[in-house]
Design a protein around this motif. Structure first.
Motif, mmCIF file in Angstrom:
data_model
loop_
_atom_site.group_PDB
_atom_site.id
_atom_site.type_symbol
_atom_site.label_atom_id
_atom_site.label_comp_id
_atom_site.label_asym_id
_atom_site.label_seq_id
_atom_site.Cartn_x
_atom_site.Cartn_y
_atom_site.Cartn_z
ATOM 1 N N THR A 1 0.763 -1.345 0.185
ATOM 2 C CA THR A 1 -0.052 -0.031 0.035
ATOM 3 C C THR A 1 0.812 1.180 -0.196
ATOM 4 O O THR A 1 0.350 2.276 -0.497
ATOM 5 C CB THR A 1 -0.992 -0.014 1.090
ATOM 6 N N ILE A 2 2.208 1.250 0.338
ATOM 7 C CA ILE A 2 3.089 2.047 0.066
ATOM 8 C C ILE A 2 4.542 1.538 -0.259
ATOM 9 O O ILE A 2 4.569 0.311 0.030
ATOM 10 C CB ILE A 2 3.676 3.036 1.427
ATOM 11 N N LEU A 3 5.130 2.019 -1.129
ATOM 12 C CA LEU A 3 6.498 1.468 -1.849
ATOM 13 C C LEU A 3 7.496 2.159 -0.944
ATOM 14 O O LEU A 3 7.680 3.318 -0.890
ATOM 15 C CB LEU A 3 6.537 1.798 -3.385
ATOM 16 N N ALA A 4 8.584 1.149 -0.796
ATOM 17 C CA ALA A 4 9.959 1.673 -0.394
ATOM 18 C C ALA A 4 10.699 2.712 -1.108
ATOM 19 O O ALA A 4 10.550 2.496 -2.449
ATOM 20 C CB ALA A 4 10.718 0.548 -0.011
ATOM 21 N N GLN A 5 11.217 3.694 -0.787
ATOM 22 C CA GLN A 5 12.111 4.737 -1.792
ATOM 23 C C GLN A 5 13.584 3.819 -2.246
ATOM 24 O O GLN A 5 13.993 4.380 -3.340
ATOM 25 C CB GLN A 5 12.379 5.824 -1.061
ATOM 26 N N SER A 6 13.821 2.836 -1.447
ATOM 27 C CA SER A 6 15.021 2.162 -1.854
ATOM 28 C C SER A 6 14.622 0.835 -1.140
ATOM 29 O O SER A 6 14.187 0.407 -0.244
ATOM 30 C CB SER A 6 16.064 2.846 -1.694
ATOM 31 N N GLY A 7 15.693 -0.281 -1.960
ATOM 32 C CA GLY A 7 15.599 -1.369 -1.422
ATOM 33 C C GLY A 7 14.453 -2.308 -2.016
ATOM 34 O O GLY A 7 13.743 -1.899 -2.844
ATOM 35 N N GLN A 8 14.417 -3.606 -1.713
ATOM 36 C CA GLN A 8 13.466 -4.719 -2.267
ATOM 37 C C GLN A 8 12.360 -5.164 -1.079
ATOM 38 O O GLN A 8 12.781 -5.545 0.140
ATOM 39 C CB GLN A 8 14.307 -5.943 -2.664
ATOM 40 N N VAL A 9 11.360 -5.361 -1.437
ATOM 41 C CA VAL A 9 10.167 -6.066 -0.673
ATOM 42 C C VAL A 9 9.733 -7.133 -1.658
ATOM 43 O O VAL A 9 9.082 -6.858 -2.666
ATOM 44 C CB VAL A 9 9.144 -5.198 -0.160
ATOM 45 N N ILE A 10 10.037 -8.208 -1.392
ATOM 46 C CA ILE A 10 9.681 -9.679 -2.145
ATOM 47 C C ILE A 10 8.906 -10.484 -1.564
ATOM 48 O O ILE A 10 9.146 -11.204 -0.416
ATOM 49 C CB ILE A 10 11.038 -10.223 -2.695
ATOM 50 N N CYS A 11 7.642 -10.634 -2.032
ATOM 51 C CA CYS A 11 6.696 -11.516 -1.263
ATOM 52 C C CYS A 11 6.237 -12.760 -2.300
ATOM 53 O O CYS A 11 5.961 -12.275 -3.594
ATOM 54 C CB CYS A 11 5.301 -10.767 -1.020
ATOM 55 N N ALA A 12 6.451 -14.044 -1.791
ATOM 56 C CA ALA A 12 6.053 -15.055 -2.869
ATOM 57 C C ALA A 12 6.506 -15.039 -4.094
ATOM 58 O O ALA A 12 6.217 -15.331 -5.241
ATOM 59 C CB ALA A 12 4.259 -14.929 -3.066
ATOM 60 N N GLY A 13 8.106 -14.632 -4.048
ATOM 61 C CA GLY A 13 8.801 -14.354 -5.395
ATOM 62 C C GLY A 13 8.401 -13.136 -6.341
ATOM 63 O O GLY A 13 9.290 -12.733 -7.204
ATOM 64 N N GLN A 14 7.734 -12.280 -5.758
ATOM 65 C CA GLN A 14 7.276 -11.067 -6.585
ATOM 66 C C GLN A 14 7.886 -9.823 -5.957
ATOM 67 O O GLN A 14 7.794 -9.554 -4.716
ATOM 68 C CB GLN A 14 5.764 -11.116 -6.578
ATOM 69 N N ASP A 15 8.677 -9.032 -6.598
ATOM 70 C CA ASP A 15 9.002 -7.953 -6.104
ATOM 71 C C ASP A 15 7.950 -6.903 -6.345
ATOM 72 O O ASP A 15 7.431 -6.764 -7.536
ATOM 73 C CB ASP A 15 10.196 -7.297 -7.048
ATOM 74 N N ILE A 16 7.467 -6.515 -5.081
ATOM 75 C CA ILE A 16 6.313 -5.660 -5.153
ATOM 76 C C ILE A 16 6.471 -4.158 -5.798
ATOM 77 O O ILE A 16 5.364 -3.903 -6.618
ATOM 78 C CB ILE A 16 6.105 -5.305 -3.586
ATOM 79 N N ALA A 17 7.508 -3.884 -5.883
ATOM 80 C CA ALA A 17 7.912 -2.416 -6.531
ATOM 81 C C ALA A 17 7.687 -2.827 -8.179
ATOM 82 O O ALA A 17 7.746 -1.721 -8.912
ATOM 83 C CB ALA A 17 9.182 -1.959 -6.143
ATOM 84 N N ALA A 18 7.835 -3.724 -8.789
ATOM 85 C CA ALA A 18 7.690 -4.072 -10.170
ATOM 86 C C ALA A 18 6.351 -3.979 -10.525
ATOM 87 O O ALA A 18 6.135 -4.181 -11.796
ATOM 88 C CB ALA A 18 8.391 -5.295 -10.428
ATOM 89 N N LEU A 19 5.355 -4.064 -9.738
ATOM 90 C CA LEU A 19 3.924 -3.907 -10.104
ATOM 91 C C LEU A 19 3.289 -2.713 -9.765
ATOM 92 O O LEU A 19 3.668 -1.678 -9.367
ATOM 93 C CB LEU A 19 3.086 -4.848 -9.102
#
Length: 233
Positions: free
Chosen positions: A58-76
């Protein structure tokens, strides 16, 4: 034993609220494994809500990665994140957020309206809602009752059934036991964990109550997770 990939990974994540003085949340590394139960402890203002928002996208990190179930959230995209969250994350809220005038069955089935993958895994929705209620210690007749007529403990179990239906790989629970006494807390967590283990679902719960610690596989403190957290929410 075979190696398994984490269900959730945060790496070098930084988030700063614009316009808020001295707010900076940094997480060097956080990994959750499949079927693991993890309690994250932190006082009000320690950054728990921001951490959950980052994980849910619901918010995106300004840097770094959040990967859930193999999916990089920021790529969506925003709409893709909504769909991904609905399919892969079951949420249990502190206030439960049930629809009070809808039936228990309709409340449990609500995520399936937005989550195609979870809906496809369910098959017979009525039978699955009934099974979850039974496994969570609720009588069959509760399915047709309005959610607003239930006790707090019953509403909590309905909220858990709603999060579990369709077996999402990750359950996020935000202070779901705060309104219960110690015995009811323990019973609820035992029931929740039995369901999570049956389907290898990871449970991450945030709380300020350290008394819950001995029921979880792992306990983390926000002060350990966050390299810095100033003025956090």
């Amino acid at each position: 034993m075979p190696q398994t990939s984490p269900i959730l990974t945060l790496k070098d994540v930084q988030y700063r609220w614009s316009g808020r003085a001295a707010f900076d949340l940094r997480i060097r590394a956080l990994n959750l494994q499949p079927a693991e139960t993890v309690l994250v402890l932190g006082e009000s203002g320690s950054g728990k809500s921001t951490l959950l928002s980052l994980i849910c996208g619901t918010i995106l990190a300004q840097s770094g990665q959040v990967i859930c179930a193999g999916q990089d959230i920021a790529a969506l995209s925003a709409s893709q994140r909504d769909k991904f969250r609905a399919d892969h994350i079951g949420l249990i809220f502190q206030q439960f957020n049930l629809l009070p005038f809808a039936s228990v069955q309709d409340n449990i089935a609500l995520p399936l309206q937005f989550a195609k993958q979870r809906r496809e895994r369910v098959g017979d929705m009525t039978a699955e809602a009934k099974r979850l209620c039974q496994d969570l210690g609720l009588p069959d007749e509760v399915l047709t009752a309005r959610a607003g007529t239930l006790s707090v403990g019953q509403q909590q179990r309905v909220a858990a059934a709603r999060a579990l239906i369709g077996t999402p790989p990750l359950i996020i629970a935000d202070e779901p036991t705060s309104a219960l006494d110690a015995a009811s807390q323990s019973t609820f967590l035992d029931l929740l964990f039995a369901q999570s283990q049956a389907h290898e679902t990871t449970v991450m719960m945030v709380s300020h109550d350290a008394r819950l610690s001995n029921q979880f596989d792992r306990v983390l403190h926000m002060s350990d997770i966050c390299e810095t957290a100033r003025g956090a929410l």
